[in-house]
Write a protein that holds these residues in place. Structure first.
Motif, mmCIF file in Angstrom:
data_model
loop_
_atom_site.group_PDB
_atom_site.id
_atom_site.type_symbol
_atom_site.label_atom_id
_atom_site.label_comp_id
_atom_site.label_asym_id
_atom_site.label_seq_id
_atom_site.Cartn_x
_atom_site.Cartn_y
_atom_site.Cartn_z
ATOM 1 N N SER A 165 32.954 8.910 86.851
ATOM 2 C CA SER A 165 34.150 8.303 86.237
ATOM 3 C C SER A 165 33.830 7.700 84.873
ATOM 4 O O SER A 165 33.836 8.410 83.861
ATOM 5 C CB SER A 165 34.766 7.271 87.177
ATOM 6 O OG SER A 165 33.780 6.305 87.553
ATOM 7 N N SER A 166 33.503 6.443 84.870
ATOM 8 C CA SER A 166 33.393 5.739 83.597
ATOM 9 C C SER A 166 32.034 5.969 82.962
ATOM 10 O O SER A 166 31.000 5.849 83.610
ATOM 11 C CB SER A 166 33.634 4.249 83.869
ATOM 12 O OG SER A 166 32.950 3.498 82.907
ATOM 13 N N GLU A 168 31.280 4.091 80.534
ATOM 14 C CA GLU A 168 31.019 2.796 79.902
ATOM 15 C C GLU A 168 29.711 2.214 80.424
ATOM 16 O O GLU A 168 29.414 2.319 81.604
ATOM 17 C CB GLU A 168 32.161 1.807 80.213
ATOM 18 C CG GLU A 168 33.270 1.820 79.175
ATOM 19 C CD GLU A 168 34.449 0.960 79.625
ATOM 20 O OE1 GLU A 168 34.213 -0.197 80.021
ATOM 21 O OE2 GLU A 168 35.583 1.479 79.585
#
Lengths: 351, 724
Positions: A165-166, A168
């Motif tokens: 997903s991320s 980040e």
């Protein structure tokens, strides 16, 4: 009882193709452990993704080709392709990169050529090369730094997050690979200055590129096991490594201008490539002399592409380039048959 | 033992489980005489032996029952005394699984020997005598291939420097040589001495694998006992399959390689199996032909695996019974070793001279072959191939029937040892593929030879036809030119002499037509006459029919006369033209005859050339062509004769005048003939009706006949004169 009436020989060695593949998978374990220890669980997750995709693709193709699915899945060749591919990819590459690479490797790289034994190119490297040229950004920015250089380790949930997903927080753990870093820095700095970079030092300052060394050692151990088990011969790994060392000694003797030999051998995918990828029997040369030439060719290409190319590593392209040449090499390196004065060269002349 | 012997290694090879221990714990025992012995006529490489016995004959042990046909063939002897019960096709021990002609003996269990002739002192014999003894004993290679041994020992001793005795016995399971040496080493050494006496080698080497230490010791001991004989070296070689292959053993012991397609004798080496040496001892020293051998019975289905001395021809079933083999548990019955042996599907198959082992294997022992997987080009086959081939390349070429490439990759050098199949992880029956390719290559080569011959024949024929056509064309052109010239000349002549132009021509065809007509009418007349005669002769003559027939007869006769007349006229006319213009229509004119002669001569030449070609090609047409040439010669001679005669005649015609008008005479004859006919007819009629005029008519007829004879005589003399 009805007597069986078949042609000789009547006895065979108990070593099947699936055994060969399982042995290779087994031999990868030390390397995988080292990778996971130093770079987090990224590779494990990639192996799972790639394996699932590979098995699904293999089953799909076998169904389409109306072949017994289980019989072919049991040769473990698709699984091996998947694992080798997953080990080549950056540990935190997004999942879709892995899926694309694996799908392409199995469907196009392997089965469109006729399946196991018929593919001229190493399927794992076909998949790898595709994603490397297609998605350069995730392929170069998803390598993690060794865990010793990170403040906190990479947890399994972090790893899952980065991959699925991320992205980040990924920047915090990624770094360039030592080969790539050295190549770019050597233009401006001396070897001494480059070695100041924490990437080239273990946390305890004991040795350079410690993490990668351990990984290479793991794969070397596996390779030695396969040699001992006579799954493949010494020809390809030895000539590959020897040629690479020779090239780096001849051209890269000056560590201030070129990547030094030790980094060539231990900091990249060289050992994995030499023992597990270049030795893929299907796409490699098969004659004793041919294997030496084939391995040497890969060694030369690895050095050329690493030194003057723009890719972070070169094993995939070097292997693929020599895959092209393997059938031709085989024709011109036939051994001298018993009772013949000299070996034959090339195919029979058509009249 | 010579420990300092320099051993060499061969490339490749494998180490299968040797499974030899099972059958070496019990000494060799005699398998006994079975109820039937089945002796195939082809137990060797070469021509089938010719049976010398017929069913019902009684034979003694060691009696010759089938003799060798040609040099590469072998004698066959009765293994025991008994009666020949059959000579017929039976399943035999062969890869093909086919049946072959066998002699069946029903033993009388007396085991009575035929009179044996032994050579008391072989050292006093010359090589030929000993070779003859070996040949007479029907000895063939005991290692498996069964090549007649006398052929191998007939090598020129001057060229042979090494005699190798093959005791490697590298195949798993087989222990027949091992046990033979352990128990009868002295006899084996004695046989080697005989072989050495024939071949006079400088070195004698016995190659034996290091997994048979007892046998090796026995050999060394036996050699040491015999001090005055030539030095024999026992060379212990590492156990590795296929070290017992002739080529591999030679390589191990000498470091030399037998040239591809060549024989060991080219290297000065002769290689014999150890069992063969033992058979030679029996033949020469004991005077016993090859009628038994040592065979290993083993395998997990066999309760008492051991070696037996088995009479040749003993059915395998007998051996299975005496060794307590569970045939129900046997899934594969192998004759020979597990690497190169072949399966038997019938237990009645007999033991032959080359049968060294029978393996009754269970399913667990030799499992059914696993499903063939894809070749992953792992190259393990290349590593083990003792012939240094590229087995996987050969596999691809064989599988795709790419015979040309398979041949280029030296498939012919494959010894079918099976090492490649043994190691193949994908369970590919590689050797089977190579056997297929080899068979195909053999077939293709045969076909090619045949088609090459046909091609040469066709091309030669085409060339000949073209040449003939060209010759014909040239002749035609020449004739056309000549004709055109003549035409021109004639035109010129016609212009000069207008009367000549109106000459009437009677084509020969017309004359022939008339002749035909005449013949036809004549035949009709004869037929009608016959019919009438038949009717009249019958019991109840149908008068109406006779009348009708008579009418028809008359008509036919008139027709005949007309035809004769027309013909006579035609002939006269023709004669007139022919004398005026000799070369025009007369078929016997010198010009025509000359052409005929030339034609005949040219035909003769062609026939001769054809004959020569046929002779060169060794065609089967030679005989036919020879006849044709003879015919043509006759024709040429005839033509020559005719031409000569014609030339003479023409000369005469030109020089002398025609004295008698033969044509007129002919007409006279015809007229006379007609009268005679009429007269005879009338006479007949009168006779039939019993008229009184018969006597008068008879006289008339006689007169007419006389006249006819006269006319004929005149005509004949005239013709004779004409001909001069």
């Amino acid at each position: 009882m009805k007597l069986l009436n078949i042609s000789s020989p009547h006895t065979t060695r108990a070593l099947s193709t699936s055994n060969v593949m399982l042995n290779v998978l087994l031999a990868l374990i030390p390397g995988i452990i080292a990778l996971t220890y130093f770079f987090g669980p990224g590779h494990i997750i990639q192996i799972v993704i790639a394996s699932s995709v590979a098995i699904a693709c293999e089953a799909l193709v076998m169904k389409a080709r109306k072949r017994p699915i289980l019989f072919y899945l049991k040769d473990y060749s698709a699984l091996l392709t998947a694992v080798l591919l997953a080990l080549s990819l950056p540990p935190y590459a997004p999942y879709w990169v892995t899926i694309v690479a694996t799908g392409f490797a199995i469907i196009v790289g392997k089965h469109l050529y006729g399946g196991l034994g018929q593919n001229p190119f190493n399927p794992a490297m076909v998949g790898f090369a595709l994603v490397l040229v297609s998605f350069p950004v995730p392929m170069t920015t998803s390598w993690s730094a060794p865990s010793e250089l990170l403040a906190t380790g990479i947890s399994f949930s972090d790893a899952l997050g980065f991959i699925f997903s991320s992205r980040e927080g990924l920047d915090a753990i990624t770094s360039a690979t030592p080969l790539d870093a050295y190549k770019h820095q050597v233009a401006l700095s001396t070897a001494q200055e480059i070695y100041q970079n924490p990437l080239f030092k273990g946390a305890d300052q004991s040795s350079i590129v410690l993490a990668w060394q351990w990984v290479s050692a793991g794969f070397l151990l596996g390779g030695a096991y396969l040699l001992w088990k006579r799954i493949f011969t010494w020809h390809i790994p030895l000539s590959l490594l020897a040629t690479l060392v020779l090239c780096s000694l001849i051209f890269g003797w000056d560590a201030d201008s070129y990547v030094p030999t030790s980094l060539h051998l231990l900091a990249g995918a060289t050992i994995l490539g030499a023992f597990f990828i270049a030795t893929d029997p299907v796409s490699a040369s098969t004659t004793p002399l041919g294997k030496l030439i084939y391995g040497a060719g890969i060694g030369i290409f690895i050095y050329i592409i690493r030194t003057w190319g723009s890719y972070p590593d070169a094993v995939a392209f070097a292997v693929l380039l020599m895959n092209f040449a393997a059938p031709f090499i085989d024709q011109y390196t036939q051994p001298r048959t018993y009772g013949h004065a000299k070996p034959k060269r090339g195919l029979a002349a058509k009249d | 033992m010579n420990t300092s012997f320099q051993l060499h290694d061969f490339v490749g090879g494998i180490h299968p489980t040797d499974n030899k221990v099972q059958s070496t714990n019990t000494p060799i025992s005699f398998a006994g005489i079975p109820s039937k012995l089945i002796l195939p006529l082809t137990q060797h490489i070469g021509t089938q032996s010719k049976p010398l016995v017929s069913p019902g004959d009684t034979v003694l042990k060691g009696q010759l029952i089938a003799e060798a046909q040609g040099f590469i063939s072998a004698n066959l002897h009765a293994p025991t005394s008994g009666t020949i019960s059959a000579i017929e096709a039976r399943p035999v021990a062969h890869q093909s699984g086919l049946s072959d002609i066998c002699i069946e003996i029903t033993p009388d269990n007396n085991d009575t020997w035929v009179e044996r002739t032994r050579i008391t002192d072989y050292k006093k014999c010359d090589a030929t005598q000993l070779i003859n003894a070996i040949q007479a004993a029907g000895i063939t290679g005991m290692g498996g291939a069964g090549f007649p041994s006398h052929v191998k020992v007939s090598a020129d001793p001057a060229q042979i420097n090494t005699l190798i005795i093959n005791a490697a016995e590298c195949e798993p399971y087989i222990t027949s040589d091992d046990m033979l040496i352990q128990e009868r080493a002295q006899d084996v050494i004695s046989g080697i001495h005989v072989l050495a006496h024939i071949l006079e080698p400088k070195n004698i080497l016995i190659g034996i694998e290091d997994n048979k230490p007892k046998a090796a010791d026995a050999l060394i001991e036996a050699i040491e006992k015999d001090a005055d004989t030539p030095d024999i070296q026992v060379v212990i070689i590492p156990t590795k399959y296929p070290s017992g292959g002739e080529k591999q053993l030679i390589q191990i012991l000498t470091g030399k390689e037998v040239p591809a397609g060549g024989l060991p004798s080219e290297l000065g080496i002769v290689c014999h199996n150890l069992g063969t040496a033992y058979a030679v001892h029996n033949a020469v020293i004991k005077g016993e032909p090859l009628i038994s051998r040592i065979t290993t019975i083993t395998g997990n289905a066999c309760a008492q695996p051991q070696n037996y001395e088995v009479l040749i021809g003993t059915p395998v079933e007998h051996l299975l019974n005496i060794s307590n083999t569970d045939i129900e548990k046997t899934s594969r019955l192998v004759m020979g070793g597990p690497m190169m042996g072949f399966t038997l599907d019938q237990i009645q198959t007999p033991i032959i001279k080359a049968s060294n082992c029978i393996i009754a294997a269970t399913k667990q022992e030799l499992p059914d072959p696993a499903m063939e997987q894809a070749c992953i080009r792992c190259g393990m086959c290349t590593e083990v191939c003792p012939a240094q081939l590229l087995p996987q390349q050969l596999y691809w070429f064989s599988k795709s029937s790419n015979l040309e490439q398979a041949e280029a990759h030296n498939i012919a050098d494959c010894i079918e040892c099976g090492a490649c199949s043994y190691v193949c992880p994908s369970n590919i029956p590689l050797v089977q593929y190579y056997r297929f390719a080899k068979g195909e290559i053999k077939q293709t080569n045969e076909d090619k030879k045949k088609s090459d011959r046909a091609k040469i024949r066709f091309e030669t024929r085409l060339a000949r036809q073209e040449r003939e056509q060209a010759e014909k064309d040239a002749k035609r052109a020449a004739r056309a030119e000549a004709a055109a010239k003549k035409q021109a000349e004639k035109k010129a002549a016609a212009a000069a002499n207008p009367e000549g132009a109106v000459e009437k021509k009677i084509p020969t065809a017309d004359l022939q037509l008339l002749q035909k007509k005449f013949d036809a009418t004549k035949a009709a007349v004869a037929k009608s006459k016959d019919k009438i005669a038949a009717l009249e002769a019958s019991e109840s003559p149908d008068t109406d029919k006779i009348e009708l027939l008579k009418g028809a007869l008359e008509k036919a006769q008139t027709k005949m006369k007309d035809a004769a007349k027309a013909m006579a006229e035609a002939k006269k006319a023709e004669k007139a033209t022919s004398t005026a213009n000799a070369d025009k229509g007369d078929p016997n004119s010198p010009e025509r005859l000359k052409n005929k002669l030339e034609l005949a001569q040219s035909r003769l030449t062609t026939a001769q050339t054809r004959l020569d070609e046929a002779k060169a090609e060794n065609s089967d047409k030679v005989a036919a062509l020879e006849t044709a040439v003879a015919n043509q010669k006759q024709r040429v001679q005839d033509a020559l004769k005719a031409l000569d005669e014609s030339i003479q005649q023409t000369n005469q015609q030109n020089t002398t005048e025609i004295k008698v008008d033969t044509e007129a005479l002919k007409q006279k004859v015809l007229a006379a003939q007609t009268r005679v006919d009429k007269a005879s007819e009338r006479l007949n009629m009168a006779k039939e009706q019993n008229l009184e005029t018969v006597g008068a008519l008879q006289t008339g007829l006689e007169k007419q006949q006389a006249k006819l004879d006269e006319a004929k005589a005149t005509l004949a003399s005239a013709t004779l004169e004409d001909a001069k």
